[in-house]
Design an enzyme around this catalytic site. Structure first.
Site, PDB file in Angstrom:
ATOM      1  N   CYS B  98       0.885  -1.167   0.000  1.00  0.00           N
ATOM      2  CA  CYS B  98       0.000   0.000   0.000  1.00  0.00           C
ATOM      3  C   CYS B  98       0.916   1.208   0.000  1.00  0.00           C
ATOM      4  O   CYS B  98       1.545   1.511   1.012  1.00  0.00           O
ATOM      5  CB  CYS B  98      -0.905   0.017   1.227  1.00  0.00           C
ATOM      6  SG  CYS B  98      -1.773   1.593   1.446  1.00  0.00           S
ATOM      7  N   CYS B 101      -0.705   4.495   2.253  1.00  0.00           N
ATOM      8  CA  CYS B 101      -0.644   4.431   3.724  1.00  0.00           C
ATOM      9  C   CYS B 101      -0.022   3.082   4.054  1.00  0.00           C
ATOM     10  O   CYS B 101       1.149   2.877   3.729  1.00  0.00           O
ATOM     11  CB  CYS B 101      -1.986   4.707   4.379  1.00  0.00           C
ATOM     12  SG  CYS B 101      -3.439   3.909   3.700  1.00  0.00           S
ATOM     13  N   SER B 102      -0.755   2.183   4.659  1.00  0.00           N
ATOM     14  CA  SER B 102      -0.186   0.847   4.902  1.00  0.00           C
ATOM     15  C   SER B 102      -1.310  -0.176   5.000  1.00  0.00           C
ATOM     16  O   SER B 102      -1.305  -1.025   5.881  1.00  0.00           O
ATOM     17  CB  SER B 102       0.652   0.841   6.183  1.00  0.00           C
ATOM     18  OG  SER B 102       1.733   1.732   6.076  1.00  0.00           O
ATOM     19  N   CYS B 103      -2.280  -0.106   4.079  1.00  0.00           N
ATOM     20  CA  CYS B 103      -3.428  -1.012   4.116  1.00  0.00           C
ATOM     21  C   CYS B 103      -2.943  -2.465   4.079  1.00  0.00           C
ATOM     22  O   CYS B 103      -1.998  -2.794   3.354  1.00  0.00           O
ATOM     23  CB  CYS B 103      -4.345  -0.737   2.938  1.00  0.00           C
ATOM     24  SG  CYS B 103      -5.092   0.901   2.999  1.00  0.00           S
TER      25      CYS B 103
END
Lengths: 229, 195
Positions: B98, B101-103
């Site tokens: 991701c 962000c950091s999905c």
């Protein structure tokens, strides 16, 4: 937003630091304060400071750029939480400074914040969108050259590029409006597949494709073989 | 203990303020720690993978509509409103990121490792995946296609790794023990089972 968070394709970050504090098949928090940040996020809706996850993502994007790169994942979250709590008038940055004895907040809350109304539905796909998808499986599309000024989920590295629709995923709240208090405006979501050379030019790594999940307003029709060379 | 970081000091101060205001309780914090340190983790994804290796009908369902396929498991942890499982084969290698962000599919893999959330991985895996994978010790042949999945909306991705050589005949529980978090993100493949 053309912010520091939009990292895809940026140069200069060096090798991936693979070492983990936790053994491979475990997950969890490395330090106790990280879990506190996680728990505080869960408390924000009840405090009236958070209505949806798009609003939270946008708050994290708006922290001090240098902090974004150096405070780590939960440090970024903390900056986002401080932003939202300050903008909602629940807890000010000064109150946290005083209580912690620390003045290094990553937040830069707006003096006149955007107001996001309470969400009317649960997260997840929304089946009540009546219009048909504008694009079909296999169709070639081009992404917008310019994205929303506020929150968006169209990464900068994939703007103005041609790709092929490879999956349809029903309709979802549009992050660009949902984060900014402009409503959910649900619209169709597509997986679009891009050739590496389309994104990175003739020197791109060979035999590689990149797949992005993109909302219908990010896409325009593009005739195959048209003008993009 | 080293000196507390600014983030630790501020998080603890904010926690104290919210508890005083009745907006948070210590019990809620403890519950988060317990859930995400113990119950939510890659062992859930590993169960799905092991079943797909041994149950062809389930594998078909998983690749066709993973959200429905995992529904009966009622995994805790969130972040899988919509799940897509992508299969590694002799011809194709998949890897997930991701960049914005950091999905990450928390309910199946737990909280993401630090490197997944750091700028180096997020910036580079979409541009030079073969070089990044080589840093993880995975050298892919030129003939193998690389598919990178950048989780830019609410769809979450899980890689179905190739079953390790020499593991035929093992039970689902034994197979699940072989499945690593990194293989389900797509930054490693699973080694052959010896003996």
């Amino acid at each position: 937003m053309d912010g520091i968070h939009d990292l895809g394709g940026k140069r200069g970050f060096g090798p991936v630091q693979i070492d983990d504090c936790l053994p491979d098949n475990r997950a969890g928090f490395s330090e106790p304060w990280e879990a506190k940040v996680f728990a505080i996020l869960r408390a924000l809706p009840e405090a009236g400071a958070l209505q949806n996850s798009d609003q939270f993502r946008h708050a994290v994007e708006r922290i001090v750029p240098s902090a974004y790169l150096t405070h780590g994942y939960y440090g970024r979250w903390l900056g986002g939480l401080e932003t939202l709590l300050a903008e909602a008038g629940v807890v000010s940055i000064a109150q946290i400074d005083e209580r912690s004895g620390n003045t290094e907040s990553a937040a830069q809350p707006k003096a006149v914040p955007v107001r996001v109304p309470a969400s009317t539905r649960r997260s997840g796909p929304q089946s009540d969108v009546v219009q048909s998808p504008r694009f079909a499986l296999g169709q070639t599309i081009r992404t917008l050259r310019h994205a929303s000024a506020g929150h968006t989920r169209l990464p900068s590295y994939a703007r103005g590029c041609c790709g092929v629709v490879t999956a349809l995923h029903d309709a979802w709240a549009l992050p660009d409006t949902n984060a900014m208090g402009l409503g959910e405006q649900p619209c169709h979501l597509y997986t679009v597949t891009f050739a590496s050379t389309e994104l990175w030019g003739p020197l791109a790594e060979p035999n590689m494709s990149l797949n992005l999940d993109l909302f219908e307003p990010y896409l325009t029709a593009c005739e195959p073989g048209a003008d993009h060379e | 203990m080293s000196e507390a970081s600014p983030q630790a000091l501020r998080a603890e101060a904010l926690e104290a303020i919210l508890i005083e205001r009745g907006l948070l309780t210590s019990a809620k914090v403890d519950d988060i720690v317990q859930r995400y340190n113990e119950r939510v983790g890659p062992m859930n994804g590993a169960r799905i993978v092991a079943r797909a290796w041994t149950d062809p009908q389930f594998k078909l369902q998983l690749l066709d509509d993973a959200t429905s396929a995992i529904g009966p498991y009622e995994f805790d942890g969130g972040q899988v409103d919509k799940l897509v499982v992508v299969e590694n084969t002799q011809a194709v290698h998949n890897v997930v990121v991701c960049t914005l962000c950091s999905c990450y599919p928390w309910a199946l893999l737990g909280l993401p490792p630090t490197w997944y959330k750091d700028p180096a991985y997020r910036s580079r895996i979409v541009r030079e995946p073969r070089s990044v994978l080589a840093e993880f010790g995975l050298e892919l042949p030129k003939a193998k296609s690389v598919q990178v999945w950048d989780s830019s909306a609410e769809v979450r991705y899980l890689v179905l790794p190739q079953q390790p050589e020499g593991s035929a005949g093992l039970s689902q529980d034994e197979l699940a023990e072989l499945v690593t978090r990194n293989a389900m993100i797509g930054v490693e493949t699973l080694p052959a089972v010896s003996g």
